[in-house]
Structure formats: C-alpha cells, structure tokens
Design an enzyme around this catalytic site. Structure first.
Site, short mmCIF file in Angstrom:
data_model
loop_
_atom_site.label_atom_id
_atom_site.label_comp_id
_atom_site.label_asym_id
_atom_site.label_seq_id
_atom_site.Cartn_x
_atom_site.Cartn_y
_atom_site.Cartn_z
N LYS A 173 28.13 13.61 18.61
CA LYS A 173 29.24 12.69 18.87
C LYS A 173 28.74 11.28 19.14
O LYS A 173 27.57 11.05 19.45
CB LYS A 173 30.14 13.25 19.98
CG LYS A 173 30.98 14.42 19.42
CD LYS A 173 31.97 15.02 20.37
CE LYS A 173 32.72 16.15 19.63
NZ LYS A 173 33.54 16.98 20.52
N ARG B 23 28.75 24.21 21.28
CA ARG B 23 29.20 24.16 19.88
C ARG B 23 28.41 23.05 19.19
O ARG B 23 28.54 21.89 19.56
CB ARG B 23 30.71 23.87 19.85
CG ARG B 23 31.31 23.71 18.48
CD ARG B 23 32.77 23.29 18.58
NE ARG B 23 33.36 23.14 17.27
CZ ARG B 23 33.26 22.05 16.52
NH1 ARG B 23 32.57 21.01 16.96
NH2 ARG B 23 33.84 22.00 15.33
N1 PMM Z 1 34.91 18.98 18.68
C1 PMM Z 1 35.24 18.87 17.39
C2 PMM Z 1 35.94 19.90 16.74
N2 PMM Z 1 36.27 21.04 17.38
N3 PMM Z 1 36.26 22.31 19.36
C3 PMM Z 1 35.94 22.44 20.66
N4 PMM Z 1 36.28 23.55 21.34
N5 PMM Z 1 35.29 21.44 21.34
C4 PMM Z 1 34.92 20.28 20.74
O1 PMM Z 1 34.34 19.42 21.42
C5 PMM Z 1 35.25 20.11 19.36
C6 PMM Z 1 35.92 21.17 18.69
C7 PMM Z 1 34.83 17.60 16.71
O2 PMM Z 1 34.66 17.64 15.39
P1 PMM Z 1 33.39 18.22 14.53
O3 PMM Z 1 33.82 19.58 14.10
O4 PMM Z 1 33.30 17.30 13.37
O5 PMM Z 1 32.20 18.25 15.42
#
Ligand code: PMM
Length: 287
Positions: free
Chosen positions: A226, A262
């Site tokens: 991020k 994640r």
């Molecule tokens: N961040 C993204 C997408 N899904 N789900 C959870 N639970 N927590 C997060 O911080 C999160 C998420 C951001 O997008 P990306 O898939 O491009 O990293």
C-alpha cells in the site's frame, strides 16, 4: 473452519507461538493497483493461485472488483464471471480459497464454487445480504473497517483518534453482524489500512493493534504494497519494492498477535514470519 484457533492471541493477550495465516492476493481484475491486468485470464489466474499456494499461502484471496482509491464499481455479473472459474479450479485442487467481495450474489456464487471464507472490505455495509450468505454457509467472515466506496473514501479519512474511532466503528459492526445471525466464532476483524486512512492513520492502527484486539476477535492485516509503504521509498520506486516493507509489517503483526496477513508476495512474508516465529521460540527458551 472456526477462526478461534491457536493462531489467535490468547485471552491474556500474549500471542500464540504459531504463525499467522497467510492470505495470498489474487486479483482477477484489469485495474487493481498492484497486480491489475496480470491475472484477468482465468488460466493465468489459476497458475498464479497455484504458485502462491506452493510458496506457502494458507488461503488464496480471490477478488474480481478493484477497491483502489477513486475506482468505479464493477458490474456484479462481470465480477462473478471473473472469479468463479478460478475459485472452482483452485478449490478442486484442495486449495483453501476466500472470496474478496462486497456483494451477496458474488459471495454466494463463490461459495458454491468452493470458496470457504468471505472477505468483505465493507464489513457487510455495502450489501447487507452478504451476511446471511456467510452465516448460512457457516464460513468465516472477514469484516473490514470501511466508511464508503472507493470513489469517496479519501475525503472520509477524518478522525479524532483513529484507533479509538476505528475500534468503536468496528464494535458497532460486530453488534450488527451478530444480530444478523453471524456466529461470533466465525468473525474476523480488519482495520482496513488505506481505506479512508492516510499514512499516519495506518501506522497508528498497526502500532496500537492490541487496542483493536481488545474487541475479542482475530485480526487480519492487509498492508501489502500500500501507498504508505511506498512513501518510505524514493520517489518512483516500483510497487514490488514495497514487498520488503510488507514482509516487515507481517513479522511485526505476528509479534503483535495478528491472526492473518494478506499479501501479494507470499514468499517474502513467509520468510519474515519464519524469522518472527524463531525469535519467539528463542524468547520462550530462556524461561
Ligand atoms: N485491501 C485490499 C483488498 N482487499 N481485504 C481485506 N480484508 N483487507 C485489506 O486491507 C484489503 C482487502 C486492497 O486492494 P489489493 O487487493 O489491490 O491489495
């Protein structure tokens, strides 16, 4: 799968010795901020899921709609069409899959295809129908802190005390989700780094993670690649250079007792988690 496992912080607050689960990110989208367009083809997405699994991911988190700041919504049918064939194949090969969606219809299609976790960045706010879908399937539900869709979230990053405010707002979600029938043993919370948060907000949420854990639920941390990690690097550094910072966040999250992280680059996070686990074993051995 119940989420209240030995991975979780113990009631006394000292983290268990086991490492957090690793969710490997698989975005089947043309426009996600770090891997958009790379895995839109189902065969490429399946190959990537297998690769992440081989690198040590415990769960492959499959998404078909980008949530990057400013993004418009993806059509519901399009979202499901992107993820279902990928989930079906990965699940058929025995890989644990979570569906990253805000929509009840996509969650239902994904569960039918073999997903066993629902990850909703809106925590059930965008489409309340997603809660009974997860509750009836008796699968874990990840409820992220969320204040609004991607096209408006930057303007919503206003807090008195970000940790206290996020804790209170997540606490309200917990009450609503349990009232809607979700089993508390299936609930996971997530502070939502970067979602209506600036860099200082993200660092406070990470550094004061124990205040969020006092809500009594396992925490998933999604810091991977991020912008706030990019801000520590020279201007113009490619997004992959954020993997080292991501891995450090994973190790520190483990030390703070996170239930899961994640990440896009699974290999570097697994290596960092192995170091954190060895460190903790060393600490235990001196007693
Ligand atoms: N961040 C993204 C997408 N899904 N789900 C959870 N639970 N927590 C997060 O911080 C999160 C998420 C951001 O997008 P990306 O898939 O491009 O990293």
């Amino acid at each position: 799968m119940t989420v209240h496992t030995t991975q979780q912080a113990t009631p006394e607050g000292s983290p268990a010795l086991v490492r957090p689960l690793v969710f490997g990110v698989l975005n089947v989208t043309p426009d996600s901020f770090s891997d958009g367009g790379r895995f839109l083809d189902p065969d490429a997405a399946i190959a990537r899921g297998l690769e992440l699994s081989a690198q040590g991911a415990d769960v492959i988190d499959v998404g078909g709609e980008t949530t990057r700041p400013g993004a418009a919504r993806t059509d519901a049918g399009e979202e499901a069409d992107r993820v279902v064939p990928v989930i079906r194949e990965l699940a058929a090969r025995g890989i644990r899959v979570s569906i990253d969606t805000m929509r009840a219809s996509t969650a239902a299609a994904a569960l039918e295809a073999g997903a066993t976790i629902v990850n909703d960045v809106s925590g059930g706010l965008a489409d309340p129908g997603i809660v009974p879908v997860a509750a009836n399937a008796q699968v874990p539900f990840v409820a992220m802190h969320w204040r609004g869709h991607s096209d408006t979230m930057t303007s919503r990053a206003i807090y008195d005390d970000v940790v206290a405010d996020v804790r209170r707002e997540l606490g309200a979600r917990v009450e609503a989700l349990l009232a809607a029938g979700l089993d508390p043993a299936k609930l996971v919370l997530d502070p939502g780094l970067g979602f209506a948060k600036d860099a200082d907000h993200n660092w406070q949420l990470l550094g004061r993670m124990t205040e969020l854990q006092s809500l009594g639920f396992p925490l998933l941390i999604g810091a991977s690649r991020k912008r706030f990690l990019g801000a520590l690097l020279p201007d113009g550094a490619p997004v992959e250079q954020r993997d080292l910072g991501t891995a450090v966040v994973s190790a520190l999250s483990a030390t703070s007792g996170a239930w899961a992280v994640r990440v896009h680059d699974v290999a570097s996070t697994v290596a960092a988690l192995d170091v954190a686990a060895a460190w903790r074993r060393g600490a235990e051995a001196t007693r």
